[in-house]
Design an enzyme around this catalytic site. Structure first.
Site, PDB file in Angstrom:
ATOM      1  N   GLY A  31       0.813  -1.214   0.000  1.00  0.00           N
ATOM      2  CA  GLY A  31       0.000   0.000   0.000  1.00  0.00           C
ATOM      3  C   GLY A  31       0.844   1.262   0.000  1.00  0.00           C
ATOM      4  O   GLY A  31       2.034   1.231  -0.298  1.00  0.00           O
ATOM      5  N   ASN A  32       0.181   2.386   0.311  1.00  0.00           N
ATOM      6  CA  ASN A  32       0.793   3.714   0.208  1.00  0.00           C
ATOM      7  C   ASN A  32       1.402   3.857  -1.187  1.00  0.00           C
ATOM      8  O   ASN A  32       2.582   4.148  -1.359  1.00  0.00           O
ATOM      9  CB  ASN A  32       1.859   3.919   1.302  1.00  0.00           C
ATOM     10  CG  ASN A  32       2.264   5.376   1.395  1.00  0.00           C
ATOM     11  OD1 ASN A  32       3.419   5.715   1.346  1.00  0.00           O
ATOM     12  ND2 ASN A  32       1.280   6.267   1.483  1.00  0.00           N
ATOM     13  N   HIS A  34       2.504   4.616  -5.013  1.00  0.00           N
ATOM     14  CA  HIS A  34       3.031   5.741  -5.785  1.00  0.00           C
ATOM     15  C   HIS A  34       3.083   5.315  -7.247  1.00  0.00           C
ATOM     16  O   HIS A  34       2.685   4.186  -7.601  1.00  0.00           O
ATOM     17  CB  HIS A  34       4.398   6.161  -5.249  1.00  0.00           C
ATOM     18  CG  HIS A  34       5.362   5.015  -5.070  1.00  0.00           C
ATOM     19  ND1 HIS A  34       5.836   4.276  -6.130  1.00  0.00           N
ATOM     20  CD2 HIS A  34       5.914   4.479  -3.950  1.00  0.00           C
ATOM     21  CE1 HIS A  34       6.653   3.356  -5.684  1.00  0.00           C
ATOM     22  NE2 HIS A  34       6.715   3.435  -4.362  1.00  0.00           N
ATOM     23  N   ALA A  35       3.621   6.208  -8.091  1.00  0.00           N
ATOM     24  CA  ALA A  35       3.609   5.942  -9.537  1.00  0.00           C
ATOM     25  C   ALA A  35       4.377   4.663  -9.900  1.00  0.00           C
ATOM     26  O   ALA A  35       4.072   4.009 -10.899  1.00  0.00           O
ATOM     27  CB  ALA A  35       4.199   7.134 -10.277  1.00  0.00           C
ATOM     28  N   HIS A  37       4.358   1.815  -8.160  1.00  0.00           N
ATOM     29  CA  HIS A  37       3.404   0.707  -8.002  1.00  0.00           C
ATOM     30  C   HIS A  37       2.417   0.682  -9.176  1.00  0.00           C
ATOM     31  O   HIS A  37       2.076  -0.383  -9.689  1.00  0.00           O
ATOM     32  CB  HIS A  37       2.589   0.868  -6.716  1.00  0.00           C
ATOM     33  CG  HIS A  37       3.367   0.718  -5.455  1.00  0.00           C
ATOM     34  ND1 HIS A  37       3.615   1.778  -4.622  1.00  0.00           N
ATOM     35  CD2 HIS A  37       3.940  -0.362  -4.880  1.00  0.00           C
ATOM     36  CE1 HIS A  37       4.303   1.358  -3.568  1.00  0.00           C
ATOM     37  NE2 HIS A  37       4.521   0.058  -3.698  1.00  0.00           N
ATOM     38  N   GLN A  61       7.706  -9.392   7.901  1.00  0.00           N
ATOM     39  CA  GLN A  61       8.921  -8.973   7.195  1.00  0.00           C
ATOM     40  C   GLN A  61       9.555  -7.729   7.811  1.00  0.00           C
ATOM     41  O   GLN A  61      10.527  -7.210   7.277  1.00  0.00           O
ATOM     42  CB  GLN A  61       8.654  -8.762   5.702  1.00  0.00           C
ATOM     43  CG  GLN A  61       7.774  -7.589   5.337  1.00  0.00           C
ATOM     44  CD  GLN A  61       7.432  -7.574   3.848  1.00  0.00           C
ATOM     45  OE1 GLN A  61       6.588  -8.323   3.365  1.00  0.00           O
ATOM     46  NE2 GLN A  61       8.099  -6.702   3.105  1.00  0.00           N
ATOM     47  N   GLY A 149       8.954  -4.961  -8.668  1.00  0.00           N
ATOM     48  CA  GLY A 149       9.814  -3.856  -9.080  1.00  0.00           C
ATOM     49  C   GLY A 149      11.288  -4.191  -8.918  1.00  0.00           C
ATOM     50  O   GLY A 149      11.684  -4.821  -7.931  1.00  0.00           O
ATOM     51  N   SER A 187       9.646   5.488  -3.552  1.00  0.00           N
ATOM     52  CA  SER A 187       9.516   4.533  -2.448  1.00  0.00           C
ATOM     53  C   SER A 187       8.511   5.091  -1.462  1.00  0.00           C
ATOM     54  O   SER A 187       8.461   6.316  -1.234  1.00  0.00           O
ATOM     55  CB  SER A 187      10.873   4.359  -1.742  1.00  0.00           C
ATOM     56  OG  SER A 187      10.686   3.770  -0.475  1.00  0.00           O
ATOM     57  N   SER A 188       7.744   4.209  -0.852  1.00  0.00           N
ATOM     58  CA  SER A 188       6.788   4.651   0.173  1.00  0.00           C
ATOM     59  C   SER A 188       7.523   5.312   1.330  1.00  0.00           C
ATOM     60  O   SER A 188       6.959   6.154   2.046  1.00  0.00           O
ATOM     61  CB  SER A 188       5.994   3.466   0.692  1.00  0.00           C
ATOM     62  OG  SER A 188       5.294   2.871  -0.373  1.00  0.00           O
TER      63      SER A 188
HETATM   64  O1  PAF Z   1       7.679  -5.197  -1.992  1.00  0.00           O
HETATM   65  C1  PAF Z   1       6.723  -5.187  -1.176  1.00  0.00           C
HETATM   66  O2  PAF Z   1       5.914  -4.270  -1.116  1.00  0.00           O
HETATM   67  C2  PAF Z   1       6.568  -6.354  -0.215  1.00  0.00           C
HETATM   68  O3  PAF Z   1       7.807  -6.839   0.184  1.00  0.00           O
HETATM   69  C3  PAF Z   1       5.680  -7.481  -0.772  1.00  0.00           C
HETATM   70  C4  PAF Z   1       6.284  -8.113  -1.996  1.00  0.00           C
HETATM   71  C5  PAF Z   1       4.304  -6.924  -1.097  1.00  0.00           C
HETATM   72  C6  PAF Z   1       5.503  -8.563   0.292  1.00  0.00           C
HETATM   73  O4  PAF Z   1       4.930  -8.076   1.444  1.00  0.00           O
END
Ligand code: PAF
Length: 283
Positions: A31-32, A34-35, A37, A61, A149, A187-188
């Site tokens: 989430g959050n 940006h372009a 994503h 994570q 990405g 990046s977020s």
């Molecule tokens: O790159 C991310 O945003 C995260 O690591 C992912 C791949 C969604 C897994 O939580």
């Protein structure tokens, strides 16, 4: 675009598309958006008949001292962005849906070798959390392809290895990094930067470019790396690493090796940790 929060409804929606013989592209995110994503979504849109994105800030994570609690949650804005990029379905599960026995008690997936270095070495357990949630998301969505990405180069290698080792039936597509005009990778976490830090943050990309120029110009790898660390520190960064590696497996290249190399940096500005990379041959 429909938003679904639980696994049963997701499976029903996917089944309906499958019955019609439609292919499914998947973009997992936290989430959050940006372009960068949205470019992943557009790539999936071009390659599959249906596009699913997920938003899940995955607790497994994040390390105990990392930014899980303050990671920006912006669901409504993300929904609008995804819809405009051509996403058909957003899967936004709760922690209970993803980890029915709790994040600490989940079965885990561990990827060897490529996780031992760089991000894996600096963020203990990070890639176990990524691999675990990605496998679960793949099992739920059952996509034909998934887009990741290149900015998270090591994550992309981890996912590719996961797919090969576990014979997961999908294709992994890597999308180029999207950058601001001054070179800063989207990046977020950029939004944690204050104005002064934001102005200095472009130095990461500038350093990557300088590393490539120096190494392709014949400067030895270790000297390039040392100079990159010095340059980053002079701009106020606290770097974890600035290295040249083999792009395919992140192994340290032999001095005679010049093809397929990549420069990678992870560095902190204040409390914000940024990562970026530059494949010497374009990725
Ligand atoms: O790159 C991310 O945003 C995260 O690591 C992912 C791949 C969604 C897994 O939580």
């Amino acid at each position: 675009m429909q938003t679904i929060h639980d696994a049963a409804a997701l499976r029903a929606a996917i089944r309906a598309w499958r019955v019609q013989g439609q292919s499914i592209g998947f973009v997992p995110t936290m989430g959050n958006l940006h372009a960068g994503h949205l470019a992943l979504v557009q790539l999936a849109r071009a390659r599959a008949e249906r596009v699913v994105a997920s938003i899940f800030v995955n607790p497994t994570q994040f390390g105990p001292d990392e930014d899980f609690a303050r990671y920006p949650r912006t669901l409504e804005r993300d929904q609008a962005g995804l819809a405009s990029a051509g996403c058909d379905l957003l899967f936004a599960p709760t922690v209970e849906v993803m980890y029915p026995f709790g994040p600490a008690n989940t079965a885990r997936v561990a990827v060897p070798e490529v996780t031992a270095t760089l991000e894996g070495a600096h963020r203990t357990g990070h890639f176990d959390g990524v691999a675990t949630v990605v496998v679960k998301l793949f099992n739920l969505v059952q996509p034909d392809l998934a887009v990741f990405g290149q900015k998270d180069w090591q994550q992309m290698l981890v996912v590719r290895r996961l797919v090969r080792d576990l014979a997961l039936p999908l294709e992994i597509i890597a999308a180029p990094t999207v950058r601001e005009a001054d070179g800063l990778a989207l990046s977020s976490r950029n939004q944690y930067l204050d104005a002064d830090q934001r102005a200095r943050a472009a130095e990461i990309h500038a350093t990557l470019l300088a590393m490539r120029t120096a190494h392709l110009g014949g400067q030895p790898r270790t000297q390039v790396e040392t100079e990159a660390l010095t340059r980053l520190r002079a701009t106020g960064f606290d770097p974890d690493y600035a290295v040249i590696r083999r792009g395919v497996d992140l192994a340290v290249p032999a001095d005679t090796e010049h093809g397929g190399l990549i420069a990678l940096i992870a560095a902190r500005l204040g409390t914000t940790r940024l990562i970026d990379n530059l494949p010497f041959d374009g990725g």
